[in-house]
Scaffold this motif. Structure first.
Motif, PDB file in Angstrom:
ATOM      1  N   PRO A   3       0.810  -1.226   0.000  1.00 27.11           N
ATOM      2  CA  PRO A   3       0.000   0.000   0.000  1.00 27.11           C
ATOM      3  C   PRO A   3       0.847   1.283   0.000  1.00 27.11           C
ATOM      4  O   PRO A   3       0.861   2.039   0.969  1.00 27.11           O
ATOM      5  N   ILE A   4       1.546   1.545  -1.091  1.00 26.66           N
ATOM      6  CA  ILE A   4       2.455   2.690  -1.150  1.00 26.66           C
ATOM      7  C   ILE A   4       1.699   4.008  -1.003  1.00 26.66           C
ATOM      8  O   ILE A   4       2.026   4.839  -0.142  1.00 26.66           O
ATOM      9  N   THR A   5       0.701   4.237  -1.829  1.00 30.12           N
ATOM     10  CA  THR A   5      -0.031   5.504  -1.811  1.00 30.12           C
ATOM     11  C   THR A   5      -0.783   5.704  -0.498  1.00 30.12           C
ATOM     12  O   THR A   5      -0.808   6.811   0.046  1.00 30.12           O
ATOM     13  N   SER A   6      -1.384   4.653   0.019  1.00 26.71           N
ATOM     14  CA  SER A   6      -2.114   4.764   1.287  1.00 26.71           C
ATOM     15  C   SER A   6      -1.173   5.132   2.429  1.00 26.71           C
ATOM     16  O   SER A   6      -1.522   5.946   3.290  1.00 26.71           O
ATOM     17  N   CYS A   7       0.030   4.566   2.440  1.00 32.19           N
ATOM     18  CA  CYS A   7       0.997   4.886   3.493  1.00 32.19           C
ATOM     19  C   CYS A   7       1.459   6.338   3.395  1.00 32.19           C
ATOM     20  O   CYS A   7       1.599   7.017   4.417  1.00 32.19           O
ATOM     21  N   ILE A   8       1.690   6.821   2.176  1.00 30.31           N
ATOM     22  CA  ILE A   8       2.121   8.210   2.014  1.00 30.31           C
ATOM     23  C   ILE A   8       1.012   9.161   2.456  1.00 30.31           C
ATOM     24  O   ILE A   8       1.265  10.135   3.175  1.00 30.31           O
ATOM     25  N   LEU A   9      -0.225   8.886   2.050  1.00 29.17           N
ATOM     26  CA  LEU A   9      -1.354   9.732   2.430  1.00 29.17           C
ATOM     27  C   LEU A   9      -1.560   9.732   3.944  1.00 29.17           C
ATOM     28  O   LEU A   9      -1.741  10.784   4.562  1.00 29.17           O
ATOM     29  N   LEU A  10      -1.503   8.574   4.562  1.00 32.30           N
ATOM     30  CA  LEU A  10      -1.657   8.468   6.010  1.00 32.30           C
ATOM     31  C   LEU A  10      -0.526   9.199   6.741  1.00 32.30           C
ATOM     32  O   LEU A  10      -0.762   9.864   7.746  1.00 32.30           O
ATOM     33  N   SER A  11       0.689   9.113   6.213  1.00 29.04           N
ATOM     34  CA  SER A  11       1.816   9.813   6.809  1.00 29.04           C
ATOM     35  C   SER A  11       1.626  11.326   6.747  1.00 29.04           C
ATOM     36  O   SER A  11       1.908  12.032   7.734  1.00 29.04           O
ATOM     37  N   ILE A  12       1.148  11.837   5.637  1.00 30.22           N
ATOM     38  CA  ILE A  12       0.914  13.271   5.503  1.00 30.22           C
ATOM     39  C   ILE A  12      -0.173  13.733   6.477  1.00 30.22           C
ATOM     40  O   ILE A  12      -0.024  14.753   7.165  1.00 30.22           O
ATOM     41  N   ILE A  13      -1.257  12.977   6.569  1.00 30.21           N
ATOM     42  CA  ILE A  13      -2.359  13.344   7.469  1.00 30.21           C
ATOM     43  C   ILE A  13      -1.898  13.338   8.922  1.00 30.21           C
ATOM     44  O   ILE A  13      -2.170  14.268   9.680  1.00 30.21           O
ATOM     45  N   LEU A  14      -1.170  12.298   9.327  1.00 29.20           N
ATOM     46  CA  LEU A  14      -0.693  12.226  10.711  1.00 29.20           C
ATOM     47  C   LEU A  14       0.328  13.320  11.015  1.00 29.20           C
ATOM     48  O   LEU A  14       0.340  13.867  12.125  1.00 29.20           O
ATOM     49  N   THR A  15       1.173  13.665  10.051  1.00 25.12           N
ATOM     50  CA  THR A  15       2.131  14.746  10.237  1.00 25.12           C
ATOM     51  C   THR A  15       1.410  16.064  10.481  1.00 25.12           C
ATOM     52  O   THR A  15       1.786  16.845  11.369  1.00 25.12           O
ATOM     53  N   LEU A  16       0.373  16.327   9.700  1.00 22.89           N
ATOM     54  CA  LEU A  16      -0.397  17.555   9.882  1.00 22.89           C
ATOM     55  C   LEU A  16      -1.098  17.587  11.235  1.00 22.89           C
ATOM     56  O   LEU A  16      -1.101  18.608  11.921  1.00 22.89           O
ATOM     57  N   ILE A  17      -1.679  16.465  11.641  1.00 27.10           N
ATOM     58  CA  ILE A  17      -2.381  16.401  12.929  1.00 27.10           C
ATOM     59  C   ILE A  17      -1.406  16.624  14.082  1.00 27.10           C
ATOM     60  O   ILE A  17      -1.671  17.414  14.988  1.00 27.10           O
ATOM     61  N   PHE A  18      -0.254  15.944  14.046  1.00 24.91           N
ATOM     62  CA  PHE A  18       0.702  16.084  15.142  1.00 24.91           C
ATOM     63  C   PHE A  18       1.332  17.473  15.169  1.00 24.91           C
ATOM     64  O   PHE A  18       1.674  17.971  16.238  1.00 24.91           O
ATOM     65  N   SER A  19       1.497  18.095  14.000  1.00 26.67           N
ATOM     66  CA  SER A  19       2.056  19.448  14.001  1.00 26.67           C
ATOM     67  C   SER A  19       1.060  20.444  14.588  1.00 26.67           C
ATOM     68  O   SER A  19       1.467  21.447  15.179  1.00 26.67           O
ATOM     69  N   LEU A  20      -0.243  20.193  14.453  1.00 24.67           N
ATOM     70  CA  LEU A  20      -1.241  21.069  15.066  1.00 24.67           C
ATOM     71  C   LEU A  20      -1.232  20.935  16.591  1.00 24.67           C
ATOM     72  O   LEU A  20      -1.434  21.917  17.296  1.00 24.67           O
ATOM     73  N   PHE A  21      -0.998  19.730  17.108  1.00 27.70           N
ATOM     74  CA  PHE A  21      -0.952  19.511  18.540  1.00 27.70           C
ATOM     75  C   PHE A  21       0.309  20.102  19.166  1.00 27.70           C
ATOM     76  O   PHE A  21       0.326  20.412  20.351  1.00 27.70           O
TER      77      PHE A  21
END
Length: 68
Positions: free
Chosen positions: A48-66
């Motif tokens: 799941p290459i694309t799914s992993c990249i998308l999930l990584s971007i979303i989690l990076t954004l969430i953690f940067s907001l916290f």
């Protein structure tokens, strides 16, 4: 411990996502263009290459907001 509980909660939601999402955006995660699925006879390889990249971007954004 808090991070572990959060991961446990996310995992539980992910497990039941098919029941709740139906044909929503969570049901497409794992079947995006760019995810590789090779089926030959009785074996199956899924990457799941694309799914992993998308999930990584979303989690990076969430953690940067916290962090702020």
């Amino acid at each position: 411990m808090v991070a572990g509980l959060i991961l446990l909660l996310i995992g539980g939601l992910w497990y039941f996502a098919d029941y709740f999402a139906g044909s929503g955006p969570l049901s497409r995660l794992g079947r995006l263009p760019g995810d590789i699925n090779i089926r030959r006879g009785h074996w199956n390889v899924y990457i799941p290459i694309t799914s992993c990249i998308l999930l990584s971007i979303i989690l990076t954004l969430i953690f940067s907001l916290f962090r702020r």
